[in-house]
Motif scaffolding. Sequence first.
Motif, mmCIF file in Angstrom:
data_model
loop_
_atom_site.group_PDB
_atom_site.id
_atom_site.type_symbol
_atom_site.label_atom_id
_atom_site.label_comp_id
_atom_site.label_asym_id
_atom_site.label_seq_id
_atom_site.Cartn_x
_atom_site.Cartn_y
_atom_site.Cartn_z
ATOM 1 N N LEU C 14 -31.226 25.242 -0.533
ATOM 2 C CA LEU C 14 -30.629 25.850 -1.854
ATOM 3 C C LEU C 14 -29.513 26.575 -1.157
ATOM 4 O O LEU C 14 -28.094 26.613 -1.962
ATOM 5 C CB LEU C 14 -31.091 26.795 -2.362
ATOM 6 N N LEU C 15 -29.327 27.777 0.112
ATOM 7 C CA LEU C 15 -29.161 28.179 0.028
ATOM 8 C C LEU C 15 -27.169 27.323 0.677
ATOM 9 O O LEU C 15 -26.183 27.538 -0.132
ATOM 10 C CB LEU C 15 -29.236 29.320 1.566
ATOM 11 N N ALA C 17 -26.886 24.322 0.128
ATOM 12 C CA ALA C 17 -25.781 23.507 -1.104
ATOM 13 C C ALA C 17 -24.638 24.864 -2.172
ATOM 14 O O ALA C 17 -23.819 24.117 -1.827
ATOM 15 C CB ALA C 17 -26.250 23.157 -1.840
ATOM 16 N N THR C 18 -25.691 25.984 -1.840
ATOM 17 C CA THR C 18 -24.152 26.808 -3.072
ATOM 18 C C THR C 18 -23.432 27.281 -1.728
ATOM 19 O O THR C 18 -22.139 27.221 -2.486
ATOM 20 C CB THR C 18 -25.084 28.224 -3.016
ATOM 21 N N LEU C 19 -23.849 27.410 -0.797
ATOM 22 C CA LEU C 19 -22.728 27.468 0.311
ATOM 23 C C LEU C 19 -21.521 26.386 0.062
ATOM 24 O O LEU C 19 -20.535 26.357 -0.070
ATOM 25 C CB LEU C 19 -22.640 28.041 1.811
ATOM 26 N N LEU C 20 -22.436 25.364 0.290
ATOM 27 C CA LEU C 20 -21.845 24.113 0.543
ATOM 28 C C LEU C 20 -20.169 23.669 -0.410
ATOM 29 O O LEU C 20 -18.683 23.777 -0.496
ATOM 30 C CB LEU C 20 -21.710 22.965 0.861
ATOM 31 N N LEU C 21 -21.143 23.882 -1.778
ATOM 32 C CA LEU C 21 -20.106 23.808 -3.064
ATOM 33 C C LEU C 21 -19.716 25.111 -3.715
ATOM 34 O O LEU C 21 -18.259 24.572 -3.932
ATOM 35 C CB LEU C 21 -21.381 23.231 -4.542
ATOM 36 N N SER C 22 -19.181 26.328 -2.896
ATOM 37 C CA SER C 22 -19.665 26.857 -3.348
ATOM 38 C C SER C 22 -17.652 27.378 -2.649
ATOM 39 O O SER C 22 -16.678 28.090 -2.494
ATOM 40 C CB SER C 22 -19.390 28.720 -3.941
ATOM 41 N N CYS C 24 -16.523 24.537 -1.567
ATOM 42 C CA CYS C 24 -15.204 23.863 -1.837
ATOM 43 C C CYS C 24 -14.399 23.737 -3.183
ATOM 44 O O CYS C 24 -13.818 23.158 -4.059
ATOM 45 C CB CYS C 24 -16.318 22.709 -2.957
ATOM 46 N N GLY C 25 -15.555 25.105 -4.041
ATOM 47 C CA GLY C 25 -15.190 25.503 -4.835
ATOM 48 C C GLY C 25 -13.750 26.241 -4.670
ATOM 49 O O GLY C 25 -12.701 26.674 -5.531
ATOM 50 N N ASP C 27 -12.549 29.035 -4.381
ATOM 51 C CA ASP C 27 -12.400 30.212 -4.786
ATOM 52 C C ASP C 27 -12.753 31.991 -4.228
ATOM 53 O O ASP C 27 -12.987 31.261 -3.563
ATOM 54 C CB ASP C 27 -13.170 30.423 -5.747
ATOM 55 N N GLY C 28 -12.618 32.910 -4.993
ATOM 56 C CA GLY C 28 -12.796 33.943 -4.268
ATOM 57 C C GLY C 28 -11.780 34.666 -2.722
ATOM 58 O O GLY C 28 -12.306 34.997 -2.203
#
Lengths: 217, 216, 272
Positions: C14-15, C17-22, C24-25, C27-28
């Motif tokens: 889960l972690l 996945a969130t990291l990878l996709l964020s 890619c996003g 942002d920030g």
Amino acid sequence: MIDLSILINNLDTYLEGFKNTVLSSIIALIGSFILGVIIAIFRISPLKPLNWIGTAYVEFIRNIPLLIITFFFFIGLPALGLTLSGFVAGTIALAIYTASFIAEAIRAGIQSVPKGQMEAARSSGLTYLQTMTKIILPQAIKIVIPPIGNQFINLVKNSSILGIVAGLDLMYFGDIVSSTTFVTFDVYIFVALFYLVLTIPLSLGVGYLEKRLARNH
Amino acid sequence: MDFAGALSGDHLKFLFNGFMVTLYIAFISIVLSFIIGIIIGTLRYAKIPVISKVLALIVETIRNLPLLLIIFFTYFALPEIGIKMSITAAAITALTVFESAMLSEIVRSGLNSIDKGQIEAARSSGLTYIQTLSKIVMPQALRRMVPPIVSQFISLLKDTSLAVIIALPELMHNAQIIYAQNINYVIPIFILVSVMYFIVNYGLSLIARRLESRQA
Amino acid sequence: MFMSKSKKIAGMVLLSATLLLSACGGDGSKETSGTGGKNALEQIKEKDKIVFGVKHDTRLFGLKNPSTGEVEGFDIDISKEIAKEILGDESKVEFKEVTSKTRIPLLNNGDIDAIVATMTISEERKKEVDFSDVYFDAGQSLLVKKGSAIKGIEDLKKGTKVLAVKGSTSAVNIREKAPDTTVLEFENYTEAFTALKSGQGDALTTDDSILYGMADQDSNYELVGGTFTEEPYGIAVKKGNAELVDAINDALKKLKENGKYDEIHSKWIKTN
């Protein structure tokens, strides 16, 4: 890395939320199925007023957020004199919202059965209702099972909306655990796992049905 | 019920501002998740060893979680491990993560729906695998994917309302601020806000239907 | 054994996945603010602007007026005066919306320089942030519909529904002081008060300062039973910024001496 003691020390709280998430999902699942079938029948009905109601229901409900429907039952209805708890309001909203998608899946399924069959059955002396229940629906069911299965998975995920209206579900109790433990990350990893326990088997089941039904075609 | 008070000029302007935030966040998330969805969907379709399997695990995990949880997690839990974002960035990130996973599935099944015979034919006529994918398979698959992609975008627009839990100043958030002033505003505001969502989403669904019938 | 291992794996998936996709996003990027060795006070002086995290939904303290778009209240006026003391001009102040749940993350992100948002000084919070001296003395109380059978905390019995806000000290307190009562928690005060008005609960509990604002807004509701806790409000800054805390404390002291504080206090808080 993940602190298991959070799960162990708050297991009662997690399980209480899990129980309510399951309960809300099952009630909404049954409710949305019944309502969805009724709306689908309205939509394909030859009677114009019923047809119109069915179409209006599906088009309106599908295009507005579940959150508004939930808030409507939670704080909108009391303005009209009926107060429902967060759990009840959220569950009703879930059923009403999901029903619009189920109705649409059923309608698409029924209409995918060739029109000639209806005509043939009617001319051989069956009534409209008989044709529907004996000829059309048995065929349509095979087509609509996978999309309905997917709607049920969405329903379980969407039940998290109860957390916003104090509906005592997993999301809600996640908040309670994190405000007493001052930990958010680990607390919600466990919340996520509880959801996955419900949704992964459902997804696998739907995937299996999809494959099997596709093979039969 | 107080329609006149609830729907005063100032309130309408305030709701309109919120709706602009909703549309803005939805638009950026749609663009990002479309790109990421295509990349992930294609990688999974291509069945590259290890990568495809890892992606499958990630996508399935995300797809099976509530979006509300992902939004909450992105904003409140990730800072505990050092990933900090503004409210806007968190909303966009969470929506993008979730919708990319959903879209990648649409892309993958779109690609799978293309007859394998075409691939073999293209390959035997001398095209590389990449060329076959980008010139032959993808254009056909994209056309088939348009309707489900548009419905996914409608979902995304509706789902933006969930960012109310991290106080993103979108439509629902601003609606709450207005009806908190007076309980008699609740129903009129709900009606207006529903109509705002409905108009945009119904418009989108009509476009989707048009595209669908043109293909048929 | 198997359980714990699979949970860890699922957590890591889960972690990642969130990291990878964020990632890619993409942002920030604006959040990466280099501190460059300067302390918070120096940074504020350098950018010639101070950003306060304030409530937008709390009448009398920090409320966004939908008609004007301005935020108004006790916390706002105090913030402006502090900005005046530190930067010489109250117009060099900027406000960002926070809620009880978002304020500490926003402060630690560097989105805001200080929290002036009805925040109680507590030992637990002192581990996460640094507090100024007390700038307002509040206490937890109950808000009920006029004519309610509930006259004080002793009337909260089994079956009574008390509404509170997630992440607030009042939710924790009420569970301790009235353990038999049902506590329902909401995202923010707006929702909690709307829920009370909708009959979703019998009483709403939080600091009296906030409840006065609700009673001021809707005269069908009143405070009962006085206060049953002490909730000293402080201004919070990121941990380890002694200079900024000192500057805020100096400003507060000055405001109390020159009468400005009393002026603001009586402007907003009308105790009967």
